[in-house]
Design an enzyme around this catalytic site. Structure first.
Site, PDB file in Angstrom:
ATOM      1  N   GLU A 179     -44.810  93.421  58.367  1.00 29.86           N
ATOM      2  CA  GLU A 179     -46.183  93.536  57.835  1.00 29.86           C
ATOM      3  C   GLU A 179     -46.610  92.244  57.159  1.00 29.86           C
ATOM      4  O   GLU A 179     -47.689  91.716  57.404  1.00 29.86           O
ATOM      5  CB  GLU A 179     -46.258  94.708  56.857  1.00 29.86           C
ATOM      6  CG  GLU A 179     -47.560  94.799  56.091  1.00 29.86           C
ATOM      7  CD  GLU A 179     -47.341  95.006  54.601  1.00 29.86           C
ATOM      8  OE1 GLU A 179     -47.934  94.241  53.814  1.00 29.86           O
ATOM      9  OE2 GLU A 179     -46.562  95.914  54.242  1.00 29.86           O
ATOM     10  N   GLU A 218     -42.349  84.584  53.296  1.00 27.86           N
ATOM     11  CA  GLU A 218     -42.486  86.005  52.991  1.00 27.86           C
ATOM     12  C   GLU A 218     -41.180  86.621  52.530  1.00 27.86           C
ATOM     13  O   GLU A 218     -41.183  87.580  51.764  1.00 27.86           O
ATOM     14  CB  GLU A 218     -43.042  86.744  54.209  1.00 27.86           C
ATOM     15  CG  GLU A 218     -44.442  86.296  54.603  1.00 27.86           C
ATOM     16  CD  GLU A 218     -45.364  86.162  53.397  1.00 27.86           C
ATOM     17  OE1 GLU A 218     -45.449  87.109  52.589  1.00 27.86           O
ATOM     18  OE2 GLU A 218     -45.991  85.092  53.248  1.00 27.86           O
TER      19      GLU A 218
END
Length: 1246
Positions: free
Chosen positions: A235, A306
């Protein structure tokens, strides 16, 4: 979106609102960790909330029961109903992880007389039947005017059993109840050849904007043993790595994403076209979603960025609330994978994955046949929208690139609700579990088929006669838990709501549980009730795949046994004797009125609310209806309900409690107690808290043996002021309107452009009002009283905040008891709140104009102002609540860090923090009453009103109920307010640290410093307009437009608001994205109106190893605006964000109250109507030079800046005896939120 929210792609904390945004039920998201510690909200001692969820959110007037597939985040605090962002029953950090995170705002819960608020989009529906039942006719078409006959037949109230059906019509009743609910007339469904499902709903609010959400049916439950957290990682990487999404940043679009157990959702909120042209933005938005979901680029650099962000997020969210929620889920679902697969994942695994492993998981699950696209907004041409969807998505592959084996990580019992609905395959998903497996064996082993039908997550249901593995109560004990809490769970399958019978059952449960809520909320008003809160929640959860009923009891550790007994006793009383006839009529009537109001507001529901409801209902296969259909169906179903049926249906919900331990009764799925390790003993050292599972069972059993009596009927007043009393008051006080300004003769000032009308009463109370159509036949009123906590003296610290709490805890007016006042609010759909801030005391009333609801609200306001009753026991409760809250500060890393920072920056000024135990002990009933009521003088109050009323209606209420308020005294002299000063430099506490002993490591930090107030005054008392006006060099370079904006009284409010947006963007880009030092960083301004100062706060979360570097990086961003010059594109983006927000908020009555506030206040002399009318043009005219002019007065130098770092961990515990802890002298337990879904939630950043 409500629970995880939509937010700007660029991290931007809820930056400065130009006008004050007083807390209101319409504020969907709390701002980031705003350090205004005096405004904390704490639960009332008698808090009770019973929420029911099954179809959609609905509300009764003092309290909201949600009938959604997932319960709403809605607490009734002292009868209060506060509209917060809706969240699923699962804890937010457990079930949903978002790309952008906001910290929670630490607040005390506000009190309101219970009002069953509703801003629901719940669509019930109507059906035509042959027999004489009052079923309104369906509208001819989706474009017909939304006018319905909503009168509930008087016979419903008059009939003995309330229901209208008799034995002769039983057959027809059965036919009617088994009739299907009709679907939403405007909702369009479809499916592409590659399997992508889509749902489109035209919705005109907000105008010229739409929501597009791509829901991929994959989440943490689909991860293998070595993949825990990989869906969340994808995501992040897919969303933030999308170049096509980045291209939307300049258009005014906002975007975000989240992951839960079963879903990954990417969403974009966008204008329908670009500002400078008519270019349709929907294709670009769809193209971005297509790239994000199905064609991401897994660049190694983005993966590493991330990875760092997620590891920081993991530590940030690992609060004690999160850990408590995890414990509850682990025991509730111990028989399946829901207890083991939390979306955030495992740290050791997150550190290991390479891009190849991440890509393989994506190839296995992220394909069109495993996704659903939702579009809701200002869509005029459905056919065109469908073509645009086809053009973008039909090129995407229909199957997973990598076939996958049929493992046990399935959607579970809710698989058929949560996966795409294909012809043929969807039928398999609707079969019972036995047939489901058989059908799967016969299916060809294509990649798609394996994804559509997944092996179920097994649940152990709490059915009568079904013997579960009766586990003893589980106990979770931790140093950071302050209070005792116990949760009793019961799990059953979700009943889809598709027929009138389904809806009838939902309605009856709501009535039943509403009675329980009110009884507990009002019965225990002693100074020391045995519980802190009792909460019964009955809700469907698509995230967990079941319906869960939960009894949660929270108490001080020493009172836990008595608290359990009381809770069980009250549940048993309701089960044994049922609701009374008066309760049935009261709550049914309230529901009908409330749904009528919703039906009237059908054209003003925001797209995001409609979309949120559709996504949840679609997941559970509930019938989706609009508000008008919902009201018609509710009216029809209500006529079939009898008292006997309500009590029979409702009692079944409670059997796992009332029949506890009996053979054949439903067993509790789990009993979980969360308790502290030590408990405070008055006058002694903290003692070890001992508790054993059998003691919990004994307490439950004892509650079942307590004597009970039937509930007596309560007389509810139809009015608080009779017509004869009103005429007498008018005769005595002769209310009239006087000139608005003393130097002007006009008694009515109307601004045609803004629609704002100003009045002033003969008792000197100024009135501002605006007629709107934002909420059909609804309105909101706010009274603002100048002074607030700033008026507290060294001898009365905490007097105002405790006094306001005392008034709300008591809840009595005149000769009416609290119970009568609350039921008066129920019957008239009134929602009332009372709160204090640093500068003001304010009351807010929400009301409907139906059935004289506005006059009822004005009556209540008059009674509060004229006939408030101050009670000693309410004072004791208020003081004890603040004492408990203060003593709990050292148990929270964020709160203790923020507290220490504010104490340093404001030189220990207690008016901006929680009152200390020493200050609370000095307070008396008389002192707190005087501190509050001395501020309620005619010319120190201002009333603002916005709603769908006529001038005649509103001015009649103003004269009758505000004009007859006794004129009292004069405004307190502002000079009596003790000076507020920032701690001078040099000081050894400009930088501080807080250490908290904990089993897990976490870190946070706050940076703060002085700023001007909204109107250009600083803490040194200087008028900054004089300073910028005397700069002759700058005047020579200014054109007329620049001079106009810099001469405008709102110049600093506008410029600082834009500056806050820019700083937030830079903090995200630098500290989070480039340096990888944090997951969450935000900048927020707190600007005052009455006080001549303000401040800014930077909030940052990190790891202990990185937090100091993160603080330095934040300081560099704050100070770097000269070395790294502002670009025009940064300013343009900030303008678009604030203008878009302003445009959207003008559709809210509550926002208009903020706009018109202080128009007639002598304490805010610079505000006039031009500040509202010129708002848009001021934003548009602002230049980079204007931003730098404001920036010069934001103190970011070493002498002015304060910072505090908080670190939690096992090693930090060696230093817990910090000066702050010793100074606080904390020695008692406090309060924390408990129960499934109460942990810190993912927040939007806009």
């Amino acid at each position: 979106m409500s629970s995880t929210t939509s937010c700007s792609s660029i991290m931007a904390a809820n930056s400065l609102a130009v006008f004050p945004s007083y807390p209101s039920r319409h504020r969907k998201t709390p701002s980031s960790s705003q350090l205004r510690l005096s405004n904390r909200r704490i639960p009332t001692s008698s808090q009770f909330s019973a929420r029911l969820s099954s179809v959609k959110e609905y509300s009764l007037p003092t309290y909201r029961i949600r009938i959604v597939n997932t319960p709403g985040k809605q607490k009734i605090l002292g009868g209060a109903r506060k509209s917060l962002t809706r969240i699923d029953q699962l804890p937010e950090h457990v079930r949903k992880i978002s790309c952008f995170q906001r910290q929670r705002k630490f607040q005390l819960k506000r009190w309101m007389p219970p009002v069953f608020l509703d801003k629901s989009t719940f669509p019930l529906m109507n059906c035509r039947v042959e027999k004489p039942i009052s079923v309104p006719q369906a509208a001819a078409g989706p474009d017909e005017p939304h006018v319905v006959s909503s009168t509930w037949p008087d016979t419903v109230l008059e009939k003995t059993d309330v229901g209208l059906w008799d034995s002769e019509t039983n057959e027809d009743l059965e036919i009617f109840l088994n009739s299907p609910l009709i679907t939403h007339p405007k909702l369009h469904r479809g499916q592409l050849k590659n399997g992508l499902r889509y749902l489109i709903l035209p919705n005109k609010v907000p105008a010229n904007r739409f929501e597009a959400h791509m829901e991929v049916h994959v989440g943490s439950i689909d991860e293998e043993e070595d993949e825990q957290g990989i869906a969340h990682m994808i995501e992040h990487v897919a969303f933030l790595g999308s170049k096509k999404r980045e291209k939307l940043l300049g258009t005014g679009a906002r975007s975000n994403a989240y992951t839960d157990f079963h879903h990954t959702v990417f969403h974009i909120h966008s204008p329908t076209s670009t500002k400078d042209s008519d270019c349709d933005l929907l294709p670009s938005v769809l193209d971005a979603l297509n790239e994000i979901a199905f064609h991401p680029k897994f660049l190694a650099s983005r993966v590493e960025k991330e990875r760092r962000a997620i590891l920081s997020e993991l530590q940030m969210m690992n609060t004690i609330e999160y850990r408590v929620d995890c414990q509850l889920l682990q025991h509730l679902h111990s028989e399946n994978k829901l207890s083991k697969r939390f979306p955030i994942g495992l740290e050791d695994q997150i550190k290991k994955w390479d891009t190849d492993k991440i890509r393989k998981f994506h190839e296995r699950w992220y394909f069109p046949a495993n996704a659903t696209l939702y579009i809701v907004g200002n869509i005029d041409n459905i056919s065109k929208t469908v073509r645009q969807i086809e053009d973008v998505f039909e090129k995407s592959h229909s199957e997973p690139k990598t076939p996958t084996t049929n493992t046990s990580n399935a959607f579970g019992a809710m698989a058929s609700f949560l996966v795409p609905k294909f012809s043929g395959a969807a039928l398999v998903g609707n079969l019972p579990n036995e047939k489901l497996h058989a059908s799967m064996d016969k299916e060809k082993t294509t990649g798609i088929d394996r994804q559509i039908v997944r092996p179920p997550v097994e649940h152990n249901w709490s059915f009568p006669g079904v013997v579960l593995n009766n586990k003893l109560p589980q106990i979770f004990q931790h140093e950071l838990i302050q209070n005792f809490s116990v949760n009793m769970f019961c799990k059953i399958p979700v009943d889809r709501v598709r027929t009138y019978l389904d809806l009838r059952n939902v309605l009856m449960k709501r009535i039943f549980l509403s009675a329980l809520h009110f009884r507990i909320n009002t019965r225990y008003k002693s100074s020391n009730p045995p519980f802190t809160s009792i909460e019964l929640d009955h809700s469907d959860s698509g995230r967990e795949g079941c319906t869960v009923t939960t009894l949660t009891v929270t108490a001080e550790p020493q009172n836990w046994q008595s608290a359990i007994k009381v809770a069980v006793q009250e549940v048993r009383r309701l089960k044994e004797f049922g609701v009374t006839r008066g309760e049935l009529v009261r709550y049914m009537d309230a529901l009908i009125k409330d749904s009528e109001q919703l039906a009237a507001m059908i054209d003003s529901v925001p797209s995001v609310d409609n979309l949120d409801f559709i996504m949840e209902s679609d997941a559970l296969h509930h019938t989706i209806m609009d508000q008008r259909q919902g009201h018609e169906s509710l009216v029809a179903v209500a006529e079939t309900v009898s008292l006997e049926d309500v009590n029979l249906t409702g009692s079944k919900v409670l059997e796992f409690i009332t029949e506890f331990g009996k053979s054949g009764a439903p067993c509790a799925s789990a009993i979980v107690a969360c308790v502290p390790k030590k408990v405070h003993m008055e006058g002694l050292d903290d003692a070890k808290f001992e508790i054993h599972p059998h003691e919990i069972i004994d307490a439950i059993t004892a509650g079942l043996c307590e004597p009970i009596e039937a509930e007596p009927e309560l007389e509810v007043p139809k009015e608080l002021i009779t017509s004869s009393q009103l005429e007498e008051m008018k005769l005595q006080r002769q209310p009239s309107f006087i000139p608005v300004k003393h130097d002007v003769d006009s008694v009515k000032v109307i601004d045609q452009e803004s629609g704002i009308i100003q009045r002033r009463l003969s008792n000197e109370i100024p009135i501002n009002y605006r007629i709107t159509q934002n909420e059909a036949r609804g309105g909101v009123m706010r009274i603002i009283v100048g002074g607030g906590r700033a008026t507290e003296t060294s001898e009365s610290k905490g007097a105002v905040v405790v006094g306001v709490r005392t008034l709300s805890e008591g809840g009595r007016v005149g000769t009416f008891s609290r119970e009568q006042v609350e039921l008066f609010c129920v019957n008239n759909l009134i929602n009332c709140s009372l709160e204090s801030t640093e500068e003001f005391i304010y009351m807010e009333f929400r009301f409907t104009l139906r059935d004289n609801g506005m006059r009822a609200a004005f009556q209540l306001l008059h009674m509060v102002l004229e006939h408030s009753v101050w009670l000693e026991d309410a004072f004791d409760r208020a003081r004890q609540l603040y004492l408990s809250y203060y003593r709990s500060i050292p148990k929270s890393l964020e709160r203790s860090t923020a507290h220490k920072l504010m104490a340093a920056m404001l030189n220990g000024d207690e008016r901006f923090m929680e009152p200390t135990p020493e200050s609370l002990q000095k307070l008396t009933m008389t002192s707190v009453k005087d501190a509050v009521m001395n501020q309620f003088t005619g010319n120190n109050m201002e009333v603002s009103i916005a709603g769908d009323f006529t001038e005649a209606e509103i001015e009649s209420c103003i004269l009758d109920y505000l004009g007859t308020v006794t004129a009292a005294g004069s405004t307190p002299d502002p000079q009596i307010i003790d000076p507020i000063v920032f701690r001078p430099f040099p000081s050894d506490i400009h930088f501080q640290q807080v250490f908290l002993k904990d089993t897990d490591e976490r870190a946070c930090a706050y940076i703060a410093g002085p700023a001007p107030n909204r109107w250009g005054f600083d803490a040194e008392g200087r008028d900054l307009f004089h300073i910028i006006g005397n700069n002759s060099l700058s005047q020579e370079k200014q054109n007329n437009q620049q001079r106009n904006i810099r001469d405008h009284p709102l110049f600093f409010g506008i410029a600082l608001g834009l500056l806050a947006e820019i700083i937030n963007s830079r903090l995200f880009t630098t500290v989070r994205d480039s340096l990888g030092l944090t997951y969450d960083v935000s900048f927020e301004l707190s600007l005052f109106d009455r006080l001549s100062l303000g401040w800014y706060v930077v909030s940052v979360t990190s790891t202990p190893a990185k937090v100091y570097k993160a603080v330095d990086a934040c300081k560099n961003v704050l100070r770097g605006l000269h070395s790294n010059k502002l670009a025009q594109r940064e300013l343009d983006r900030a303008k678009r964000t604030l203008l878009m927000r302003h445009e959207a908020e003008t559709k809210s009555n509550a926002y208009w109250l903020g706009l018109v506030a202080h128009l007639q206040s002598s304490a805010v002399p610079r505000k006039d109507v031009s500040c509202i009318k010129d708002l848009t043009s001021l934003y548009e005219a602002a230049t980079i030079e204007d931003i730098y002019l404001a920036y010069e007065h934001l103190k970011v130098d070493d002498k002015s800046l304060f910072s505090c770092v908080g670190v939690a961990g096992a090693e930090a515990g060696e230093e817990t005896n910090t000066p702050e802890v010793e100074e606080l002298n904390i020695d008692s337990q406090g309060i924390i939120p408990t129960g499934r879904g109460r942990s810190t939630m993912t927040r939007p950043t806009t």
